[in-house]
Design a protein around this motif. Structure first.
Motif, PDB file in Angstrom:
ATOM      1  N   PRO A 170     -78.234  52.302 -38.039  1.00 53.71           N
ATOM      2  CA  PRO A 170     -77.384  52.535 -36.730  1.00 53.71           C
ATOM      3  C   PRO A 170     -78.315  52.019 -35.571  1.00 53.71           C
ATOM      4  CG  PRO A 170     -77.745  54.606 -38.145  1.00 53.71           C
ATOM      5  CD  PRO A 170     -78.507  53.487 -39.020  1.00 53.71           C
ATOM      6  N   GLY A 171     -77.462  51.661 -34.586  1.00 51.70           N
ATOM      7  CA  GLY A 171     -78.128  51.054 -33.463  1.00 51.70           C
ATOM      8  C   GLY A 171     -78.453  49.344 -33.650  1.00 51.70           C
ATOM      9  N   GLN A 172     -78.333  48.792 -34.701  1.00 53.20           N
ATOM     10  CA  GLN A 172     -78.362  47.628 -34.863  1.00 53.20           C
ATOM     11  C   GLN A 172     -77.456  46.704 -34.144  1.00 53.20           C
ATOM     12  OE1 GLN A 172     -81.129  45.751 -36.079  1.00 53.20           O
ATOM     13  NE2 GLN A 172     -82.365  47.735 -36.344  1.00 53.20           N
ATOM     14  N   ASN A 173     -76.207  47.331 -33.995  1.00 53.80           N
ATOM     15  CA  ASN A 173     -75.176  46.297 -33.524  1.00 53.80           C
ATOM     16  C   ASN A 173     -74.972  46.599 -31.890  1.00 53.80           C
ATOM     17  OD1 ASN A 173     -74.493  45.372 -36.044  1.00 53.80           O
ATOM     18  ND2 ASN A 173     -73.200  46.693 -36.463  1.00 53.80           N
ATOM     19  N   ASP A 174     -75.858  47.259 -31.263  1.00 59.72           N
ATOM     20  CA  ASP A 174     -75.907  47.345 -29.932  1.00 59.72           C
ATOM     21  C   ASP A 174     -76.185  45.899 -29.110  1.00 59.72           C
ATOM     22  OD1 ASP A 174     -75.485  49.843 -30.200  1.00 59.72           O
ATOM     23  OD2 ASP A 174     -77.547  50.433 -29.990  1.00 59.72           O
ATOM     24  N   LYS A 175     -75.126  45.034 -28.806  1.00 57.40           N
ATOM     25  CA  LYS A 175     -75.254  43.701 -28.492  1.00 57.40           C
ATOM     26  C   LYS A 175     -74.337  43.741 -26.962  1.00 57.40           C
ATOM     27  CE  LYS A 175     -76.097  41.581 -32.816  1.00 57.40           C
ATOM     28  NZ  LYS A 175     -75.842  40.546 -33.892  1.00 57.40           N
ATOM     29  N   VAL A 176     -74.505  43.046 -26.178  1.00 61.80           N
ATOM     30  CA  VAL A 176     -73.811  42.681 -24.953  1.00 61.80           C
ATOM     31  C   VAL A 176     -72.797  41.596 -25.328  1.00 61.80           C
ATOM     32  CG1 VAL A 176     -73.963  41.722 -22.737  1.00 61.80           C
ATOM     33  CG2 VAL A 176     -75.854  43.256 -23.516  1.00 61.80           C
ATOM     34  N   ALA A 177     -71.650  41.923 -24.864  1.00 58.89           N
ATOM     35  CA  ALA A 177     -70.411  40.912 -25.165  1.00 58.89           C
ATOM     36  C   ALA A 177     -69.634  41.018 -23.869  1.00 58.89           C
ATOM     37  CB  ALA A 177     -69.455  41.478 -26.190  1.00 58.89           C
ATOM     38  N   PHE A 178     -68.906  39.885 -24.023  1.00 58.86           N
ATOM     39  CA  PHE A 178     -67.820  39.726 -22.822  1.00 58.86           C
ATOM     40  C   PHE A 178     -66.519  40.572 -23.175  1.00 58.86           C
ATOM     41  CE2 PHE A 178     -69.984  35.720 -22.665  1.00 58.86           C
ATOM     42  CZ  PHE A 178     -70.714  35.978 -21.209  1.00 58.86           C
ATOM     43  N   ASP A 179     -66.024  41.140 -22.235  1.00 60.08           N
ATOM     44  CA  ASP A 179     -64.572  41.794 -22.546  1.00 60.08           C
ATOM     45  C   ASP A 179     -63.583  40.869 -22.419  1.00 60.08           C
ATOM     46  OD1 ASP A 179     -63.841  41.590 -19.793  1.00 60.08           O
ATOM     47  OD2 ASP A 179     -64.814  43.845 -19.233  1.00 60.08           O
ATOM     48  N   ARG A 180     -62.347  41.314 -22.741  1.00 60.29           N
ATOM     49  CA  ARG A 180     -61.018  40.890 -22.612  1.00 60.29           C
ATOM     50  C   ARG A 180     -60.817  39.941 -21.044  1.00 60.29           C
ATOM     51  NH1 ARG A 180     -55.806  43.139 -24.726  1.00 60.29           N
ATOM     52  NH2 ARG A 180     -57.056  43.360 -26.651  1.00 60.29           N
ATOM     53  N   HIS A 181     -60.951  40.584 -20.295  1.00 59.13           N
ATOM     54  CA  HIS A 181     -60.944  40.113 -18.909  1.00 59.13           C
ATOM     55  C   HIS A 181     -61.943  38.931 -18.673  1.00 59.13           C
ATOM     56  CE1 HIS A 181     -57.770  42.958 -18.151  1.00 59.13           C
ATOM     57  NE2 HIS A 181     -58.612  43.993 -18.475  1.00 59.13           N
ATOM     58  N   GLU A 182     -63.123  39.428 -18.955  1.00 55.77           N
ATOM     59  CA  GLU A 182     -64.203  38.338 -18.468  1.00 55.77           C
ATOM     60  C   GLU A 182     -64.060  37.100 -19.521  1.00 55.77           C
ATOM     61  OE1 GLU A 182     -67.575  41.515 -17.860  1.00 55.77           O
ATOM     62  OE2 GLU A 182     -67.212  40.769 -19.963  1.00 55.77           O
ATOM     63  N   LEU A 183     -63.643  37.097 -20.558  1.00 54.05           N
ATOM     64  CA  LEU A 183     -63.362  36.180 -21.497  1.00 54.05           C
ATOM     65  C   LEU A 183     -62.203  35.188 -20.887  1.00 54.05           C
ATOM     66  CD1 LEU A 183     -64.035  36.785 -25.212  1.00 54.05           C
ATOM     67  CD2 LEU A 183     -65.303  35.146 -23.732  1.00 54.05           C
ATOM     68  N   GLY A 184     -61.058  36.054 -20.647  1.00 54.79           N
ATOM     69  CA  GLY A 184     -59.929  35.272 -19.997  1.00 54.79           C
ATOM     70  C   GLY A 184     -60.265  34.378 -18.926  1.00 54.79           C
ATOM     71  N   ALA A 185     -61.184  34.929 -17.910  1.00 53.34           N
ATOM     72  CA  ALA A 185     -61.779  34.000 -16.862  1.00 53.34           C
ATOM     73  C   ALA A 185     -62.427  32.979 -17.117  1.00 53.34           C
ATOM     74  CB  ALA A 185     -62.407  35.146 -15.807  1.00 53.34           C
ATOM     75  N   ILE A 186     -63.569  33.102 -18.225  1.00 48.87           N
ATOM     76  CA  ILE A 186     -64.043  31.856 -18.616  1.00 48.87           C
ATOM     77  C   ILE A 186     -63.334  31.125 -19.285  1.00 48.87           C
ATOM     78  CG2 ILE A 186     -66.017  31.394 -20.186  1.00 48.87           C
ATOM     79  CD1 ILE A 186     -67.319  34.216 -19.422  1.00 48.87           C
ATOM     80  N   MET A 187     -62.487  31.438 -20.301  1.00 45.78           N
ATOM     81  CA  MET A 187     -61.631  30.580 -21.015  1.00 45.78           C
ATOM     82  C   MET A 187     -60.683  29.710 -19.986  1.00 45.78           C
ATOM     83  SD  MET A 187     -62.990  30.398 -23.756  1.00 45.78           S
ATOM     84  CE  MET A 187     -62.051  29.289 -24.946  1.00 45.78           C
ATOM     85  N   GLY A 188     -60.171  30.423 -18.879  1.00 48.06           N
ATOM     86  CA  GLY A 188     -59.380  29.805 -18.215  1.00 48.06           C
ATOM     87  C   GLY A 188     -60.043  28.588 -17.264  1.00 48.06           C
ATOM     88  N   LEU A 189     -61.041  28.901 -17.157  1.00 50.03           N
ATOM     89  CA  LEU A 189     -61.945  27.761 -16.276  1.00 50.03           C
ATOM     90  C   LEU A 189     -62.398  26.527 -17.505  1.00 50.03           C
ATOM     91  CD1 LEU A 189     -63.869  26.549 -14.235  1.00 50.03           C
ATOM     92  CD2 LEU A 189     -65.724  28.004 -15.191  1.00 50.03           C
ATOM     93  N   TYR A 190     -62.758  26.957 -18.628  1.00 54.30           N
ATOM     94  CA  TYR A 190     -63.156  26.045 -19.582  1.00 54.30           C
ATOM     95  C   TYR A 190     -61.893  25.208 -19.954  1.00 54.30           C
ATOM     96  CZ  TYR A 190     -64.253  24.219 -24.309  1.00 54.30           C
ATOM     97  OH  TYR A 190     -64.582  23.332 -25.080  1.00 54.30           O
ATOM     98  N   GLY A 191     -60.715  25.708 -19.897  1.00 52.54           N
ATOM     99  CA  GLY A 191     -59.504  25.044 -20.082  1.00 52.54           C
ATOM    100  C   GLY A 191     -59.194  23.928 -19.153  1.00 52.54           C
ATOM    101  N   ARG A 192     -59.438  24.438 -17.882  1.00 53.09           N
ATOM    102  CA  ARG A 192     -59.261  23.455 -16.646  1.00 53.09           C
ATOM    103  C   ARG A 192     -60.348  22.284 -16.665  1.00 53.09           C
ATOM    104  NH1 ARG A 192     -58.806  28.118 -13.987  1.00 53.09           N
ATOM    105  NH2 ARG A 192     -60.477  27.962 -12.839  1.00 53.09           N
TER     106      ARG A 192
END
Length: 112
Positions: free
Chosen positions: A10-32
């Motif tokens: 327990p506690g080993q999977n406490d990782k920082v991740a991008f949420d859906r909205h953040e990934l949407g913004a990043i992937m939109g930029l990446y696609g352009r």
């Protein structure tokens, strides 16, 4: 009924991740940027203190840019940052879309 924790440590999977909205913004930029011929590949890392979206021109080289999320800096400089190839912080802030605007100039230059 005995309910076991699916993670062996327990506690080993406490990782920082991008949420859906953040990934949407990043992937939109990446696609352009891919469409403009500036970027070719990306990689993501999710660690205990930071989530990183790294952008590459070619697969087998150092990243051109790293888009980082560090929640511990939320109250200080802002939890989002764009870091250049040499490790310099190009832009930092608390709003991801505002931080990503640093690439607007590069995108405009690529389209001309």
């Amino acid at each position: 009924m005995n309910v076991q924790d699916p993670t062996p440590f327990p506690g080993q999977n406490d990782k920082v991740a991008f949420d859906r909205h953040e990934l949407g913004a990043i992937m939109g930029l990446y696609g352009r940027m891919v469409a403009a011929g500036e970027w070719r590949d990306y990689g993501m890392s999710f660690l205990r203190d930071v989530a990183v979206f790294a952008v590459f021109r070619r697969t087998a080289e150092h990243p051109l840019y790293r888009i980082e999320k560090r929640p511990k800096l939320r109250g200080k400089q802002g939890m989002y940052a764009v870091i250049g190839m040499e490790g310099q912080v190009l832009k930092r802030g608390s709003d991801l879309r505002t931080v990503l605007r640093i690439f607007d100039r590069q995108l405009i230059r690529a389209v001309e």
